[in-house]
Scaffold this motif. Structure first.
Motif, PDB file in Angstrom:
ATOM      1  N   ALA B 100       0.839  -1.202   0.000  1.00  0.00           N
ATOM      2  CA  ALA B 100       0.000   0.000   0.000  1.00  0.00           C
ATOM      3  C   ALA B 100       0.867   1.243   0.000  1.00  0.00           C
ATOM      4  N   ALA B 101       1.994   1.203   0.707  1.00  0.00           N
ATOM      5  CA  ALA B 101       2.888   2.361   0.741  1.00  0.00           C
ATOM      6  C   ALA B 101       3.452   2.630  -0.648  1.00  0.00           C
ATOM      7  N   LEU B 102       3.802   1.547  -1.365  1.00  0.00           N
ATOM      8  CA  LEU B 102       4.303   1.711  -2.733  1.00  0.00           C
ATOM      9  C   LEU B 102       3.245   2.378  -3.613  1.00  0.00           C
ATOM     10  N   LEU B 103       2.004   1.885  -3.475  1.00  0.00           N
ATOM     11  CA  LEU B 103       0.913   2.463  -4.261  1.00  0.00           C
ATOM     12  C   LEU B 103       0.753   3.945  -3.955  1.00  0.00           C
ATOM     13  N   LEU B 104       0.865   4.262  -2.693  1.00  0.00           N
ATOM     14  CA  LEU B 104       0.727   5.654  -2.276  1.00  0.00           C
ATOM     15  C   LEU B 104       1.819   6.497  -2.920  1.00  0.00           C
ATOM     16  N   ALA B 105       3.056   5.980  -2.897  1.00  0.00           N
ATOM     17  CA  ALA B 105       4.170   6.706  -3.507  1.00  0.00           C
ATOM     18  C   ALA B 105       3.892   6.920  -4.991  1.00  0.00           C
ATOM     19  N   GLU B 106       3.337   5.872  -5.626  1.00  0.00           N
ATOM     20  CA  GLU B 106       3.024   5.977  -7.051  1.00  0.00           C
ATOM     21  C   GLU B 106       1.987   7.056  -7.297  1.00  0.00           C
ATOM     22  N   LEU B 107       0.979   7.069  -6.446  1.00  0.00           N
ATOM     23  CA  LEU B 107      -0.088   8.065  -6.583  1.00  0.00           C
ATOM     24  C   LEU B 107       0.497   9.470  -6.495  1.00  0.00           C
ATOM     25  N   LEU B 108       1.390   9.654  -5.539  1.00  0.00           N
ATOM     26  CA  LEU B 108       2.017  10.967  -5.384  1.00  0.00           C
ATOM     27  C   LEU B 108       2.825  11.300  -6.631  1.00  0.00           C
ATOM     28  N   PHE B 111       0.553  12.458  -9.276  1.00  0.00           N
ATOM     29  CA  PHE B 111       0.174  13.834  -9.004  1.00  0.00           C
ATOM     30  C   PHE B 111       1.279  14.785  -9.443  1.00  0.00           C
ATOM     31  N   ALA B 112       2.543  14.393  -9.175  1.00  0.00           N
ATOM     32  CA  ALA B 112       3.668  15.245  -9.541  1.00  0.00           C
ATOM     33  C   ALA B 112       3.742  15.417 -11.052  1.00  0.00           C
ATOM     34  N   GLN B 113       3.218  14.416 -11.789  1.00  0.00           N
ATOM     35  CA  GLN B 113       3.227  14.491 -13.256  1.00  0.00           C
ATOM     36  C   GLN B 113       2.056  15.311 -13.790  1.00  0.00           C
ATOM     37  N   ASP B 114       1.615  16.286 -13.057  1.00  0.00           N
ATOM     38  CA  ASP B 114       0.573  17.201 -13.531  1.00  0.00           C
ATOM     39  C   ASP B 114      -0.736  16.474 -13.816  1.00  0.00           C
ATOM     40  N   GLY B 115      -1.261  15.796 -12.796  1.00  0.00           N
ATOM     41  CA  GLY B 115      -2.572  15.168 -12.926  1.00  0.00           C
ATOM     42  C   GLY B 115      -2.588  13.946 -13.810  1.00  0.00           C
ATOM     43  N   GLY B 116      -1.438  13.402 -14.147  1.00  0.00           N
ATOM     44  CA  GLY B 116      -1.396  12.134 -14.862  1.00  0.00           C
ATOM     45  C   GLY B 116      -1.769  12.237 -16.322  1.00  0.00           C
ATOM     46  N   THR B 117      -1.025  13.016 -17.092  1.00  0.00           N
ATOM     47  CA  THR B 117      -1.248  13.013 -18.533  1.00  0.00           C
ATOM     48  C   THR B 117      -0.659  11.732 -19.094  1.00  0.00           C
ATOM     49  N   SER B 118      -1.438  11.091 -19.935  1.00  0.00           N
ATOM     50  CA  SER B 118      -1.017   9.794 -20.425  1.00  0.00           C
ATOM     51  C   SER B 118      -0.850   9.853 -21.941  1.00  0.00           C
TER      52      SER B 118
END
Lengths: 318, 189
Positions: B100-108, B111-118
């Motif tokens: 879960a901590a890894l997932l949280l880091a990924e989520l952050l 977020f750092a990637q400007d709202g997740g442009t894909s």
């Protein structure tokens, strides 16, 4: 680089502000309750007792951090962290003012709903891991209550989404220029308020911890800073729900004369005050009344609201 | 973004393996929740933010709560002392916490990637709605029929117990569980 710095300043400042406001809120609540109940409330530490939350924090940190030998240690430790993390993450999507806010997600509203629905695990697992009958009963109540109220919490917001045409919270705020959604979406506002109080487990919906029947409900076995985290999580939850109500129904940062940030803070504070007033004035319902109220009154009301809003949007081609 | 995809995919697989091999029902369910959250991130990375949000709201946030609710009731009855000692084993809980901590880091990170442009095409809520009520209308109708059948079934079961006289059937059933439950939990206390 400067944009990155801007983002991080936003993150850090908002985080510190939300945490300190949540801590301060415990004092504000007790003082306001005191006013409404014709007594003083905590007024000894610092001017007007404003440092009471600091004293509380020191007390909590200095207490023995006890984990009952019969508890499921891992989940027991994990549970308070979950509520703090989910409520703070939910605050990430709140658009405080133009240029102020942690993240601008296209699915911001859904992200908020997702985080508030994950928050229930904290209470349920805390109650289960304590391995205590009262805690378990609190956990059961929390699971059933939050599940029931979540259903129409999401539905009550869909009218707003229809009118704004977006899940993005900033778009929703800008769509309210001219007319705040609290007028056309009055049913949505009412149902969301009820659902929000239930999600934040505030009186009159605090059955998971109803202290005069369940000792302290799900956090009976918790002490020290683990209890403190539940406490902070609850107050951050109130701030998040109030901020969402302001964003979705009361025009967010919009308002004349004052700067946008001030408007946002002012509106949010008024709604938080309203939450505290509710606690001071309403009795707690019986558990079956709570469930029946959610499913038999609130859910049909939200569906009715959706029907009307959908028909109007379709007819006027908004 | 590719790293987040593979990482959350790996987490989903690992967590699902732990669901299958786990001894305690509640812990296995927690792994299942981690797995669902990981799948939600996979959806998000693939450009389906709406599906990702619904995955979290409906599966992780609602259906799994029901599962946990039922498991909590059942587990109380079978909470044998030996099993209880098994659960206190750190190996059981370090896993979900780290994942879960890894997932949280990924989520952050997202977020750092400007709202997740894909790089892929983003399927938003509107596109999902149009295809659900356009080409896939039959599927939606079939699914709603299935849900209605489930609802009618649940309603019938609930109605039956009401008629037996003020929830007597329910009381009897939970009473049986309670007798089994009391022994071991008192020993622990």
């Amino acid at each position: 680089m400067s944009e990155l710095a801007h983002t991080w300043t936003n993150v850090v400042v908002i985080l510190i502000f939300v945490f300190s406001f949540a801590a301060l809120l415990s004092w504000i609540e007790r003082r306001l309750l005191g006013v409404w109940q014709d007594r003083y409330g905590p007024n000894r530490v610092g001017p007007f007792g404003v440092l009471q939350s600091v004293a509380d924090a020191i007390k909590l940190l200095a207490k023995e951090d006890w984990i009952p030998p019969f508890a499921d240690k891992a989940l027991f430790v994990l549970a308070p962290a979950v509520i703090a993390i989910t409520t703070l993450l939910a605050f990430a999507v709140v658009p405080v003012a133009p240029g102020i806010g942690v993240v601008d997600l296209n699915i911001g509203l859904l992200f908020f709903l997702a985080m508030s629905s994950l928050g229930v695990y904290s209470i349920v697992l805390g109650g289960w891991a304590s391995n205590n009958k009262y805690s378990l009963l609190g956990g059961f109540r929390a699971a059933a209550q939050m599940l029931s109220y979540e259903v129409f919490m999401g539905l009550s917001l869909m009218g707003v989404v229809m009118l704004a045409g977006s899940f993005n919270l900033r778009d929703i705020v800008t769509a309210q220029e001219g007319l705040w959604f609290c007028i056309p979406q009055i049913l949505g506002l009412i149902t969301f308020t009820v659902a929000g109080i239930a999600e934040a487990r505030r009186l009159p919906f605090d059955l998971p911890e109803a202290e005069n029947e369940l000792v302290a409900g799900f956090h009976t076995e918790y002490s020290s800073m683990k209890f403190g985290l539940f406490f902070i999580g609850e107050y951050v939850g109130i701030i998040v729900i109030s901020a969402m109500m302001v964003t979705l129904f009361f025009g967010g940062w919009l308002g004349p004369l004052l700067p946008p940030l001030m408007w946002f803070l002012l509106k949010t504070s008024i709604i938080i005050g309203f939450f505290i007033l509710l606690r001071a004035s309403l009795p707690r319902p019986r558990y079956d009344q709570l469930m029946a109220y959610g499913w038999k009154v609130m859910l049909p009301l939200t569906l009715f609201n959706l029907l009307i809003t959908g028909a109007i949007v379709l007819a006027w081609g908004l | 973004m590719e790293i987040t995809f593979y990482l959350s995919g790996a987490i989903a697989i690992a967590a699902t393996l732990m669901v299958i091999t786990g001894l305690s029902a509640v812990h296995a369910l927690l792994y299942l929740i981690v797995s669902l959250l990981a799948v939600a991130i996979v959806f998000f990375v693939l450009g389906a933010p709406f599906a990702a949000a619904l995955e979290v709201i409906i599966y992780a946030g609602a259906i799994m709560v029901l599962f946990v609710f039922v498991m909590m009731m059942l587990n109380l009855g079978k909470a044998a002392a030996a099993k209880e000692r098994d659960w206190l084993n750190p190996g059981m809980w370090v896993g979900p916490a780290i994942l879960a901590a890894l997932l949280l880091a990924e989520l952050l990170y997202i977020f750092a990637q400007d709202g997740g442009t894909s790089p892929t095409v983003v399927v938003d809520a509107k596109a999902v709605g149009i295809s659900l009520f356009g080409p896939y209308l039959l599927g939606v109708e079939l699914a709603s029929l299935l849900l209605l059948a489930g609802l009618v079934g649940a309603c019938h079961l609930g109605w039956h117990e009401e008629r037996e006289g003020d929830g007597a059937g329910l009381a009897r059933r939970s009473g049986q569980g309670g007798v089994v439950a009391d022994g071991p939990s008192r020993e622990n206390g």
